[in-house]
Design an enzyme around this catalytic site. Structure first.
Site, PDB file in Angstrom:
ATOM      1  N   LYS B  15      91.179   9.135  81.164  1.00  0.00           N
ATOM      2  CA  LYS B  15      89.868   8.606  81.543  1.00  0.00           C
ATOM      3  C   LYS B  15      89.029   9.721  82.190  1.00  0.00           C
ATOM      4  O   LYS B  15      89.602  10.674  82.737  1.00  0.00           O
ATOM      5  CB  LYS B  15      90.123   7.477  82.556  1.00  0.00           C
ATOM      6  CG  LYS B  15      88.937   6.637  82.908  1.00  0.00           C
ATOM      7  CD  LYS B  15      89.388   5.550  83.872  1.00  0.00           C
ATOM      8  CE  LYS B  15      88.203   4.725  84.350  1.00  0.00           C
ATOM      9  NZ  LYS B  15      87.209   5.513  85.076  1.00  0.00           N
ATOM     10  N   GLY B  17      87.293  11.916  84.751  1.00  0.00           N
ATOM     11  CA  GLY B  17      87.441  12.139  86.197  1.00  0.00           C
ATOM     12  C   GLY B  17      88.863  12.085  86.722  1.00  0.00           C
ATOM     13  O   GLY B  17      89.081  12.224  87.925  1.00  0.00           O
ATOM     14  N   VAL B  18      89.861  11.880  85.843  1.00  0.00           N
ATOM     15  CA  VAL B  18      91.242  11.770  86.351  1.00  0.00           C
ATOM     16  C   VAL B  18      91.861  13.139  86.677  1.00  0.00           C
ATOM     17  O   VAL B  18      92.848  13.229  87.391  1.00  0.00           O
ATOM     18  CB  VAL B  18      92.197  11.010  85.374  1.00  0.00           C
ATOM     19  CG1 VAL B  18      91.886   9.533  85.333  1.00  0.00           C
ATOM     20  CG2 VAL B  18      92.171  11.636  84.001  1.00  0.00           C
ATOM     21  N   THR B  21      90.787  18.442  83.263  1.00  0.00           N
ATOM     22  CA  THR B  21      90.416  19.858  83.292  1.00  0.00           C
ATOM     23  C   THR B  21      91.272  20.608  84.305  1.00  0.00           C
ATOM     24  O   THR B  21      91.772  21.701  84.024  1.00  0.00           O
ATOM     25  CB  THR B  21      88.928  20.000  83.646  1.00  0.00           C
ATOM     26  OG1 THR B  21      88.176  19.200  82.729  1.00  0.00           O
ATOM     27  CG2 THR B  21      88.460  21.429  83.566  1.00  0.00           C
ATOM     28  N   THR B  22      91.465  20.016  85.488  1.00  0.00           N
ATOM     29  CA  THR B  22      92.254  20.672  86.531  1.00  0.00           C
ATOM     30  C   THR B  22      93.673  20.935  86.044  1.00  0.00           C
ATOM     31  O   THR B  22      94.188  22.056  86.163  1.00  0.00           O
ATOM     32  CB  THR B  22      92.316  19.776  87.797  1.00  0.00           C
ATOM     33  OG1 THR B  22      90.978  19.441  88.148  1.00  0.00           O
ATOM     34  CG2 THR B  22      93.009  20.457  88.942  1.00  0.00           C
ATOM     35  N   ASP B  44      85.515  19.177  75.715  1.00  0.00           N
ATOM     36  CA  ASP B  44      84.688  18.201  76.433  1.00  0.00           C
ATOM     37  C   ASP B  44      83.238  18.689  76.495  1.00  0.00           C
ATOM     38  O   ASP B  44      82.977  19.779  77.016  1.00  0.00           O
ATOM     39  CB  ASP B  44      85.255  18.057  77.862  1.00  0.00           C
ATOM     40  CG  ASP B  44      84.600  16.924  78.626  1.00  0.00           C
ATOM     41  OD1 ASP B  44      83.604  16.374  78.121  1.00  0.00           O
ATOM     42  OD2 ASP B  44      85.085  16.601  79.727  1.00  0.00           O
TER      43      ASP B  44
END
Lengths: 91, 314
Positions: B15, B17-18, B21-22, B44
């Protein structure tokens, strides 16, 4: 000599007519298949379930004959029985 | 180091914001620092990978640090390239038709449903075929679920369509052959009769082959991680991802619970996801600002299973 030539021409025409008759039904079937092929690809524009538009766009440059058949078929779409009767040579 | 890894492409899904990317940046960095040549690519459109790695990324691979390159795909450029190719083909085929206003037609097609997903698919194909051979591992940071599931499902769904269209085309070519054999003077002889000469059949075969390569990449060669947070919304989305990927026969390799400890209280993974290996990463209340902090997330267990599943021999 002239008579022989005429007989040859007559026989050739007769054979050609028979060939046209023999392939008439196949020709009709082929046009229907080409029509269905174009409809499947381009039907998305008219609300018919179809593959993703990008596939249709990639094939579009090579579909000239199918589009001509599709347009000709759409002219006959209001008189499908008439078209069938014509193909079967029923007056 | 010349490792053999059968799963050399890692996807991070989830989803918005989970923490896709980090975790993908952390995974790519850790592998690069372990000596593997890594390409991190952001699919993205929001493009946060450059922010995470502290570098402005472009559509070509940029050198981030030893063994690590990164890029952000330019979706607009891919859409334009794809439409331009079709436009020039159309123009050369239908050049007699001066009334066909192709330019305005193609401007609209840019917004046609499916175009963006297709462009994304061809961008992944480009990375897989042209860039991946230059690296040991490719890490793909994906867009939020909806778009990701659409491009992951395209090879299978479009493949079915193309297969059926190719069958129909074969029937058409066989009928044309029969007609010309029976009646050599038939106007049908002007059309293509042979599979090898028929451009439509050739194009269908090439699309089928390209889709097959991508389907194989997604189903057999990918290490697919689904990221969740300790909240019901992201888990519900992970369940939807699992359902959809099960239908597409794309296996999920791991579930990554990111931001553990962000909320107080008991939290359990849903039982449908319980059979998939779970990895947890603590919530960093002060945020992550540097690359070194990315490597301190505790990503090593995920890398270990990546090597294990990918039959790595370093």
């Amino acid at each position: 000599m002239k008579l022989l030539h005429l007989v040859r021409r007559g026989a050739k025409a007769f054979i050609q007519v028979q060939r046209e008759k023999a392939t008439g039904m196949l020709d009709f079937e082929l046009k229907e298949l080409e029509n269905i092929f174009a409809l499947l690809l381009l039907g998305g524009f008219a609300g018919i379930p179809s593959p993703p538009a990008p596939i249709a766009i990639e094939l579009l440059p090579y579909l000239e004959r199918e589009i001509v058949v599709l347009l000709a078929r759409s002219d006959l779409s209001t008189d499908a029985i008439g078209a069938l009767m014509g193909m079967l040579e029923i007056d | 180091m010349s490792p053999h890894i059968s799963h050399k492409t890692a996807f991070f899904l989830g989803k918005g914001g989970v923490g896709k990317t980090t975790l993908s940046a952390s995974f790519a960095l850790a592998l690069a620092r372990a000596g593997y040549k890594v390409l991190a690519a952001s699919l993205d459109p929001a493009h946060n990978l450059g922010d995470a790695l502290g570098l402005k990324l472009k559509s070509e691979p940029q050198h981030v640090e030893p063994n690590l390159d990164a890029l952000e795909i330019d979706l607009d450029a891919w859409v334009n390239t794809y439409l331009e190719e079709s436009r020039s083909q159309l123009k050369s085929t239908y050049s007699y038709n001066v009334t066909l206003n192709l330019d305005s037609f193609f401007k609209i097609l840019k917004y046609s449903p499916g175009t963006e997903e297709y462009a994304m698919l061809w961008a992944i194909e480009d990375i897989h075929c042209n860039l991946a051979p230059l690296y040991d591992v490719v890490v793909l940071d994906t867009p939020p679920t909806a778009l990701s599931l659409r491009f992951l499902s395209l090879p299978t769904i479009s493949g079915l369509w193309v297969k059926e269209l190719a069958k129909l085309r074969e029937t058409i070519l066989s009928k044309r052959n029969t007609i010309v054999r029976l009646n050599p003077d038939s106007p049908v002889k002007e059309s293509c009769l042979d599979k090898d000469d028929d451009k439509v059949y050739g194009k269908l075969s090439s699309i089928r082959q390209r889709l097959g390569t991508l389907e194989h990449l997604f189903q057999k060669e990918s290490f697919l991680n689904v990221i969740v947070n300790p909240d019901d919304l992201s888990v519900s989305e992970a369940l939807r991802i699992k359902d959809e990927l099960d239908r597409l026969e794309i296996p999920i390799s791991t579930i990554c619970l990111n931001k553990r400890g962000m909320v107080n209280g008991q939290w359990h993974i849903h039982q449908s996801l319980a059979s998939i290996p779970l990895f947890s990463f603590d919530f960093e209340s002060n945020g992550i600002r540097t690359r070194d902090q990315l490597t301190e997330l505790g990503i090593q267990p995920l890398i270990d299973i990546f090597f294990k599943k990918g039959s790595l021999s370093a």
